[in-house]
Design a protein around this motif. Sequence first.
Motif, mmCIF file in Angstrom:
data_model
loop_
_atom_site.group_PDB
_atom_site.id
_atom_site.type_symbol
_atom_site.label_atom_id
_atom_site.label_comp_id
_atom_site.label_asym_id
_atom_site.label_seq_id
_atom_site.Cartn_x
_atom_site.Cartn_y
_atom_site.Cartn_z
ATOM 1 N N MET A 65 3.511 6.354 10.071
ATOM 2 C CA MET A 65 3.485 5.193 9.198
ATOM 3 C C MET A 65 3.892 3.969 10.019
ATOM 4 S SD MET A 65 5.775 4.367 5.770
ATOM 5 C CE MET A 65 5.466 5.928 5.049
ATOM 6 N N ASN A 66 3.112 2.902 9.888
ATOM 7 C CA ASN A 66 3.479 1.710 10.634
ATOM 8 C C ASN A 66 4.621 0.969 9.932
ATOM 9 O OD1 ASN A 66 2.437 0.060 8.597
ATOM 10 N ND2 ASN A 66 0.421 -0.045 9.553
ATOM 11 N N ILE A 67 5.178 -0.002 10.616
ATOM 12 C CA ILE A 67 6.354 -0.706 10.116
ATOM 13 C C ILE A 67 6.061 -1.456 8.815
ATOM 14 C CG2 ILE A 67 7.962 -2.587 10.637
ATOM 15 C CD1 ILE A 67 7.924 -1.612 13.539
ATOM 16 N N GLU A 68 4.898 -2.101 8.739
ATOM 17 C CA GLU A 68 4.561 -2.861 7.528
ATOM 18 C C GLU A 68 4.471 -1.945 6.308
ATOM 19 O OE1 GLU A 68 2.665 -3.180 10.372
ATOM 20 O OE2 GLU A 68 3.543 -5.061 11.043
ATOM 21 N N ALA A 69 3.859 -0.797 6.481
ATOM 22 C CA ALA A 69 3.737 0.155 5.378
ATOM 23 C C ALA A 69 5.112 0.692 4.981
ATOM 24 C CB ALA A 69 2.810 1.303 5.769
ATOM 25 N N HIS A 70 5.954 0.946 5.973
ATOM 26 C CA HIS A 70 7.304 1.434 5.699
ATOM 27 C C HIS A 70 8.099 0.384 4.925
ATOM 28 C CE1 HIS A 70 10.830 3.905 6.127
ATOM 29 N NE2 HIS A 70 11.465 2.981 6.823
ATOM 30 N N THR A 76 11.965 -6.491 14.126
ATOM 31 C CA THR A 76 10.545 -6.728 14.350
ATOM 32 C C THR A 76 10.226 -8.207 14.553
ATOM 33 O OG1 THR A 76 10.085 -6.862 11.976
ATOM 34 C CG2 THR A 76 9.830 -4.696 13.055
#
Length: 57
Positions: free
Chosen positions: A1-6, A56
């Motif tokens: 899972m990428n950071i934005e989705a997390h 980030t």
Amino acid sequence: MNIEAHLATLEKKHGALEEELHSALTRPSVEDEYIATIKRRKLRLKDEISKIRSTTH
């Protein structure tokens, strides 16, 4: 899972806890410990969201 989705997932959970807290506060029979538990969970999520955002940017 990428950071934005997390982050989106965490924010969604935080919003759900906000709704749960609001609902609990409007019911007179809800125990204080339950409300405190929701607040602690919200705070942990908020801290995690802040930590991810600060690393980030």
